[in-house]
Design an enzyme around this catalytic site. Structure first.
Site, PDB file in Angstrom:
ATOM      1  N   HIS A  70      38.339  23.831  40.845  1.00 10.61           N
ATOM      2  CA  HIS A  70      39.363  24.837  41.117  1.00 10.61           C
ATOM      3  C   HIS A  70      40.082  24.531  42.430  1.00 10.61           C
ATOM      4  O   HIS A  70      41.303  24.643  42.545  1.00 10.61           O
ATOM      5  CB  HIS A  70      38.715  26.228  41.168  1.00 10.61           C
ATOM      6  CG  HIS A  70      39.679  27.344  41.344  1.00 10.61           C
ATOM      7  ND1 HIS A  70      39.362  28.499  42.018  1.00 10.61           N
ATOM      8  CD2 HIS A  70      40.967  27.495  40.950  1.00 10.61           C
ATOM      9  CE1 HIS A  70      40.385  29.305  42.023  1.00 10.61           C
ATOM     10  NE2 HIS A  70      41.381  28.721  41.376  1.00 10.61           N
ATOM     11  N   GLU A  73      42.534  21.766  41.925  1.00  8.48           N
ATOM     12  CA  GLU A  73      43.761  22.289  41.310  1.00  8.48           C
ATOM     13  C   GLU A  73      44.706  22.844  42.372  1.00  8.48           C
ATOM     14  O   GLU A  73      45.903  22.549  42.387  1.00  8.48           O
ATOM     15  CB  GLU A  73      43.399  23.369  40.294  1.00  8.48           C
ATOM     16  CG  GLU A  73      44.580  24.143  39.736  1.00  8.48           C
ATOM     17  CD  GLU A  73      44.324  25.642  39.652  1.00  8.48           C
ATOM     18  OE1 GLU A  73      45.113  26.415  40.250  1.00  8.48           O
ATOM     19  OE2 GLU A  73      43.343  26.043  38.995  1.00  8.48           O
ATOM     20  N   HIS A  74      44.174  23.655  43.278  1.00  7.71           N
ATOM     21  CA  HIS A  74      45.006  24.238  44.339  1.00  7.71           C
ATOM     22  C   HIS A  74      45.623  23.150  45.223  1.00  7.71           C
ATOM     23  O   HIS A  74      46.799  23.230  45.595  1.00  7.71           O
ATOM     24  CB  HIS A  74      44.157  25.170  45.204  1.00  7.71           C
ATOM     25  CG  HIS A  74      44.025  26.551  44.658  1.00  7.71           C
ATOM     26  ND1 HIS A  74      44.506  27.656  45.309  1.00  7.71           N
ATOM     27  CD2 HIS A  74      43.459  27.011  43.513  1.00  7.71           C
ATOM     28  CE1 HIS A  74      44.246  28.743  44.605  1.00  7.71           C
ATOM     29  NE2 HIS A  74      43.596  28.373  43.501  1.00  7.71           N
ATOM     30  N   GLU A 162      41.148  34.568  46.192  1.00 10.06           N
ATOM     31  CA  GLU A 162      41.135  34.748  44.745  1.00 10.06           C
ATOM     32  C   GLU A 162      39.769  35.250  44.280  1.00 10.06           C
ATOM     33  O   GLU A 162      39.666  36.155  43.446  1.00 10.06           O
ATOM     34  CB  GLU A 162      41.487  33.426  44.075  1.00 10.06           C
ATOM     35  CG  GLU A 162      41.735  33.515  42.593  1.00 10.06           C
ATOM     36  CD  GLU A 162      42.250  32.206  42.013  1.00 10.06           C
ATOM     37  OE1 GLU A 162      41.991  31.966  40.814  1.00 10.06           O
ATOM     38  OE2 GLU A 162      42.887  31.422  42.739  1.00 10.06           O
ATOM     39  N   LEU A 384      36.582  49.032  18.089  1.00 13.10           N
ATOM     40  CA  LEU A 384      35.701  47.883  17.857  1.00 13.10           C
ATOM     41  C   LEU A 384      36.568  46.632  17.881  1.00 13.10           C
ATOM     42  O   LEU A 384      37.616  46.577  17.239  1.00 13.10           O
ATOM     43  CB  LEU A 384      34.980  48.010  16.514  1.00 13.10           C
ATOM     44  CG  LEU A 384      33.979  46.918  16.141  1.00 13.10           C
ATOM     45  CD1 LEU A 384      32.877  47.481  15.227  1.00 13.10           C
ATOM     46  CD2 LEU A 384      34.650  45.739  15.416  1.00 13.10           C
ATOM     47  N   GLY A 387      35.741  38.939  17.793  1.00 16.01           N
ATOM     48  CA  GLY A 387      36.477  37.710  18.026  1.00 16.01           C
ATOM     49  C   GLY A 387      35.576  36.503  17.981  1.00 16.01           C
ATOM     50  O   GLY A 387      34.425  36.549  18.414  1.00 16.01           O
TER      51      GLY A 387
END
Length: 863
Positions: A70, A73-74, A162, A384, A387
């Protein structure tokens, strides 16, 4: 699949399957460094976009540096060798009407941007494709990032901010709590966001000694990673070791063979391809040719089971936790391993045939005889959701989440038991044929949606394509570029070990074995049960009246307790525990359209395409009616929008609350009717606003008149006091609104800003406190009276309303729809003042200038 470098760009010669409604052109190619590219030419696009997906994510974080993927990425946004100024990229995009963003997932990191690219604008074209333009700047992220120490220090704070923002967000807290139950030697349990503690000096050393993937509970608040604290007012100084780790991570994983790039613009591939070759062939290849195409998950896929099975049902436990927001639910999750690399045919068949989607659709059905309908009849649930998702390369998940009422929480075992019984019923030989017929219906609906699919925004499309390319390029002979577009949209027949099969529109015979195999894995013994409720940790929830455990990263308190009796009982009872009021498979969907003929030829003239709707020659003293037949888009769809004056619906806080309760009851009543229609591409919206009661219906035009008439009659006649179990249903719906109001304190700051802004500039508008008081006063009798009188009440005079009908309808069809509205739902109110008609509308209030406002607040005279 191995990805080899080549002497020149390799262009895919096969066909890329696309929707008949898609007028875009596609070219797939592989650059000589192994980077895979999809060029999309959309002649109607006035925005250009690009997305690059790197197949590495938080699962590949070093154990002693959680969050490094992460953080990488920044850091890519903060200067490159060609463009060293830190904010130059964002400033360039902003100056050219563009935006950029990125996300880090478990196994992928995706970067994307969009920029203005209007036709005929040479400057816009140069800003996208030209030298020093957006695409060249984007490419330099991956060929020459700087990773300066000064930028790293500031960006550590951004990553940490974040994480701190997420500390009180239930989606992050509950997600990590679930991850903590994964196998310690599988990366699923890793903490992916990162923080100053995990990445800055002092934090790293502490984490070397901690088992960061085991779900280890923090012994006390002081040592929990989610405990907050610390000085965030200064920029931390990153250690040289962190920068070295950053550079090493980028060098190891940010190689061309691990990247997919999607470009969407109005420009032909012949113009875009040379630019891509020029900019992206500088992306490095791996130092070791033997590692080309070797994906990071090869270290754990097929090697470690993410969620090993329990030794026996006697060891089954449930997890209970207290949320930050007033949520109340029971979640049943099956964590199922995906086929290993040694079984590519099985892996590909799951992607193409989608058996998990069929089962998920059955569990989540909302018809009259569905699982949800029965739970509502018993007063146990408000909703309900079901997924199926591929969580990562070796794990798929089936989730059934039941939103509980207060009574449902007390009887959560009954709720779980019904879910287990329903799944058992799906496995019975007597319903195998019906399940197959339902699967064929799912196939037909997916084909329908695909044939008439519509375009979305180019940035979202580019990023979704880049991600799909990573999935389908794993097995280029079985999937590959041919399925970039349709692989996750359509059903296909399974493939066998020889690669045979994979045809579109499979029948029940072809799908049945995979559906049976998938459903056989859904046993009570393999289910993870989690209860989430404010009552957990108190005497109101006796099974977990205290929360002795704490999740390591977010300090989420929780408890675990035995549910061996529930699991063993459900296994023994099987489908016999399912009441006759629930049908395992719903009746065929009567709303699936069969007549998709267009009623008018398309036109090419801009003047004709842009002509405004005209007045429909329909005699009515109450309605203003407008109509426009579609001759532009060529879709067999229609749209009806209606607005009625209802000034009594929002003039007081009590009226606003009673209108919301009425709407909630109406939507609940229509739920089972609307569900089938929604599956078949029909939809509706109802809202009560300061401008009046507004509703719309839309979808395939063949069944639209019937759909509009049913919705309109329900709006006109619905009285919450006349339904079955009216008082209990009202109590359940009132509790829903109370919880909605209570969630305000846990919402994000921007949501608070919107609330305060609306109080400043809109009138009538009521505070949360006024709304809460009105909700406390509300009762079923008052809502019933409001539905019959108050909702429609004005200050006298004749009624009025406005209707717009457009789409694949002729004048006779539009007139028929309006006539049904006139008969079902005549508008009944008008505001008058001195003989002048006032149609309700949103009014705008002037906000005091900042100095005046601050002075008023300082003197204590402001509000």
């Amino acid at each position: 699949a191995a990805v080899a470098t080549a002497a020149a760009t390799q262009v895919f010669k096969g066909e890329i399957n696309k929707s008949p409604a898609d007028n875009r052109a596609y070219r797939a190619l592989t650059l000589k460094n192994g980077l895979r590219v999809l060029i999309v030419t959309d002649p109607e696009a006035d925005t250009a976009a690009a997305a690059l997906d790197v197949h590495v994510g938080s699962f590949s974080d070093p154990d002693d540096l959680p969050g490094l993927a992460h953080f990488t990425e920044h850091m890519l946004f903060l200067g490159t060798d060609k463009f060293p100024v830190e904010n130059a990229y964002s400033q360039f995009l902003s100056a050219h009407g563009g935006n950029s963003n990125a996300y880090t997932d478990s196994e992928d990191t995706c970067f994307f941007f969009d920029v203005n690219d209007a036709a005929g604008d040479g400057a816009a074209e140069r800003a996208f494709l030209g030298k020093d333009g957006a695409l060249e700047r984007f490419a330099s992220f991956f060929s020459g990032p700087l990773f300066t120490a000064s930028a790293a220090g500031r960006e550590l704070n951004a990553v940490d901010s974040e994480h701190r923002k997420n500390l009180q967000q239930d989606v992050w807290r509950l997600g990590q709590l679930e991850k903590s139950q994964a196998a310690p030697n599988h990366p699923y349990g890793k903490f992916g966001t990162g923080s100053v503690e995990t990445l800055a000096p002092g934090g790293t050393a502490a984490f070397v000694q901690a088992d960061t993937r085991s779900g280890k509970t923090a012994p006390n608040e002081g040592t929990s990673r989610g405990g907050g604290g610390g000085d965030r007012s200064t920029t931390p100084e990153p250690s040289p070791a962190l920068r070295e780790a950053l550079i090493a991570f980028h060098k190891k994983y940010y190689t061309a063979d691990m990247m997919t790039l999607a470009i969407v613009s109005r420009h032909p591939a012949s113009s875009v391809q040379p630019v891509i070759e020029s900019f992206f062939e500088a992306v490095p290849v791996r130092d070791d040719p033997s590692l080309l195409g070797v994906r990071p998950e090869s270290r754990w896929r097929g090697v470690v089971d993410p969620f090993p099975s329990r030794p026996s049902s006697s060891t089954a436990v449930a997890t209970a936790t207290k949320p930050v927001a007033p949520l109340r639910s029971v979640k049943l999750v099956w964590q199922l391993p995906r086929p290993p690399p040694s079984s590519p045919d099985a892996y590909v068949s799951e992607i193409l045939a989608k058996p998990s989607l069929v089962i998920s659709n059955l569990l989540g059905h909302e018809g009259d005889k569905s699982l949800l309908a029965e739970l509502k009849r018993r007063g146990l649930a408000n909703g309900l959701a079901s997924g199926a998702s591929a969580e990562c390369s070796d794990l798929q998940q089936l989730l059934v989440s039941v939103e509980l009422t207060k009574d449902g929480l007390k009887r959560w075992r009954e709720v779980a038991g019904l879910v287990f019984a329903y799944i058992a019923a799906l496995k019975e030989p007597s319903v195998e044929g019906d399940v197959g017929t339902f699967a064929e219906e799912c196939v037909a609906l997916s084909n329908l949606g695909w044939e008439y699919s519509e375009k979305g925004d180019v940035s979202g499309y580019a990023s979704s394509l880049a991600a799909s390319m990573q999935e389908y390029d794993q097995y280029p002979d079985l999937l590959g570029p041919a399925h970039y577009l349709d692989g996750n949209r359509l059903f296909f027949a399974p493939v066998d070990a020889t690669g045979a099969g994979g045809g579109r529109t499979p029948n029940k015979r072809q799908l049945a074995p995979l559906i049976a195999e998938f459903s056989s894995k859904l046993t009570p013994e393999k289910c993870m049960v989690t209860i989430v409720a404010p009552e957990v940790g108190t005497k109101e929830f006796k099974e977990a009246s205290s929360l002795p455990l704490k999740e390591y990263w977010y300090a989420t308190p929780y408890a675990q307790f035995s549910i061996a009796d529930l699991i063993e009982g459900a296994s023994k009872a099987g489908s016999s525990a399912l009441p006759a009021s629930i049908e395992a498979v719903p009746a065929p969907n009567r709303f699936i359209p069969t007549n998709l003929k267009l009623k008018a030829p398309l036109v090419t003239s801009d003047a004709q395409r842009r002509a405004p709707p005209g007045k429909l020659p329909y005699e009515s003293s109450t309605w203003d009616v407008y109509f426009k037949q579609d001759k532009t888009f060529g879709k067999p769809k229609g749209y009806v929008f209606a607005l009625m004056a209802t000034p009594g619906a929002t003039e007081t806080a009590d009226a606003v609350v009673l209108s919301k309760l009425w709407k909630t009851s109406l939507v609940d009543r229509l739920g089972s009717f609307v569900y089938d229609a929604a599956l078949a591409g029909l939809g509706y919206e109802v809202d009560v606003t300061a401008r009046g009661l507004r509703f719309s219906c839309f979808g395939y035009d063949e069944r639209l008149p019937e759909f509009v008439s049913t919705i309109a009659q329900a709006i006109a006649t619905h009285d919450p006091a006349t339904i079955d179990n009216a008082e209990a249903t009202f109590a359940r719906q009132k509790e829903l609104l109370q919880r909605e109001l209570e969630q305000f304190d846990t919402q994000q700051p921007y949501q608070h800003c919107r609330y305060w802004e609306s109080l400043c500039i809109e009138t009538p508008k009521f505070t949360r406190e006024e709304t809460k008081e009105a909700l406390n006063r509300a009762n079923l009798k008052a809502v019933s009276e409001h539905a019959r009188v108050g909702l429609w009440q004005g200050s006298g005079g004749s009624s009025w309303g406005t209707v717009l009908v457009e789409g694949n309808l002729d004048q006779a069809g539009a007139t028929s729809i309006v006539k049904s509205l006139d008969q079902s739902l005549p508008p009944r109110s008008q505001q008058q003042l001195g003989g002048t008609t006032l149609k309700p509308s949103k009014r705008i209030a002037l906000v005091p200038r900042v100095p005046d406002l601050m002075a008023a607040v300082g003197s204590g005279s402001g509000s």
